[in-house]
Design a protein around this motif. Structure first.
Motif, PDB file in Angstrom:
ATOM      1  N   ALA A 179       0.840  -1.201   0.000  1.00  0.00           N
ATOM      2  CA  ALA A 179       0.000   0.000   0.000  1.00  0.00           C
ATOM      3  C   ALA A 179       0.874   1.249   0.000  1.00  0.00           C
ATOM      4  CB  ALA A 179      -0.931  -0.013   1.206  1.00  0.00           C
ATOM      5  N   SER A 232      -4.041   2.671  -2.948  1.00  0.00           N
ATOM      6  CA  SER A 232      -3.296   2.650  -1.699  1.00  0.00           C
ATOM      7  C   SER A 232      -4.244   2.883  -0.520  1.00  0.00           C
ATOM      8  CB  SER A 232      -2.208   3.732  -1.721  1.00  0.00           C
ATOM      9  OG  SER A 232      -1.533   3.792  -0.498  1.00  0.00           O
ATOM     10  N   ARG A 256      -6.357  -0.129   0.208  1.00  0.00           N
ATOM     11  CA  ARG A 256      -5.592  -1.173   0.908  1.00  0.00           C
ATOM     12  C   ARG A 256      -5.370  -0.813   2.377  1.00  0.00           C
ATOM     13  NH1 ARG A 256      -1.299  -4.129  -2.970  1.00  0.00           N
ATOM     14  NH2 ARG A 256      -2.613  -4.297  -4.812  1.00  0.00           N
ATOM     15  N   TYR A 257      -5.030   0.444   2.625  1.00  0.00           N
ATOM     16  CA  TYR A 257      -4.871   0.874   4.014  1.00  0.00           C
ATOM     17  C   TYR A 257      -6.162   0.672   4.804  1.00  0.00           C
ATOM     18  CZ  TYR A 257      -0.347   3.286   3.258  1.00  0.00           C
ATOM     19  OH  TYR A 257       0.961   3.604   2.999  1.00  0.00           O
ATOM     20  N   ARG A 313       3.873   1.585  -1.208  1.00  0.00           N
ATOM     21  CA  ARG A 313       4.507   1.755  -2.520  1.00  0.00           C
ATOM     22  C   ARG A 313       3.550   2.354  -3.544  1.00  0.00           C
ATOM     23  NH1 ARG A 313       6.695  -3.277  -1.148  1.00  0.00           N
ATOM     24  NH2 ARG A 313       5.144  -4.340  -2.421  1.00  0.00           N
ATOM     25  N   LEU A 314       2.268   2.147  -3.360  1.00  0.00           N
ATOM     26  CA  LEU A 314       1.266   2.640  -4.313  1.00  0.00           C
ATOM     27  C   LEU A 314       0.850   4.091  -4.082  1.00  0.00           C
ATOM     28  CD1 LEU A 314      -1.117  -0.444  -4.520  1.00  0.00           C
ATOM     29  CD2 LEU A 314       0.334   0.463  -6.347  1.00  0.00           C
ATOM     30  N   GLU A 315       1.265   4.683  -2.982  1.00  0.00           N
ATOM     31  CA  GLU A 315       0.759   6.014  -2.624  1.00  0.00           C
ATOM     32  C   GLU A 315       0.877   7.043  -3.734  1.00  0.00           C
ATOM     33  OE1 GLU A 315       1.820   7.795   1.052  1.00  0.00           O
ATOM     34  OE2 GLU A 315       1.212   6.054   2.220  1.00  0.00           O
TER      35      GLU A 315
END
Length: 100
Positions: A26, A37, A40-41, A28-30
């Motif tokens: 998550a 992201s 997922r968070y 890494r996707l920010e």
């Protein structure tokens, strides 16, 4: 004759259910996919462990960083309610103070 300095017992092995890897994914996707992201968070934030706490604060911070102030406020308040002594409590309060 017993040893004078016996080895301490080994700590129990921690169960790795993949939450740490999910949190890292998550994070890494920010920048490239902030909505994914955040999703997922928020999934991880349902947990009551350290990954849940970290994910809930990360979601609040990401919402703030992407201009979703109302959502950021809601998430920061939820963090403080669920984890009042959590490692990110001071940061959650600062985030709330930064929201007009």
């Amino acid at each position: 004759e017993p040893a004078s300095n016996p080895e301490p017992p080994a700590p129990p092995a921690s169960v790795d259910d993949g939450a740490g890897a999910e949190f890292a994914a998550a994070a890494r996707l920010e920048s490239a996919a902030p909505r994914e992201s955040l999703r997922r968070y928020l999934t991880l934030a349902k947990r009551s462990d350290r990954w849940g706490a970290n994910a809930l604060f990360a979601a609040a911070r990401l919402a703030f960083d992407t201009g979703r102030r109302a959502q950021a406020s809601e998430l920061a308040r939820a963090y403080l309610k669920r984890f009042p002594g959590g490692g990110n409590a001071a940061d959650a309060r600062a985030l709330l103070e930064a929201i007009p």
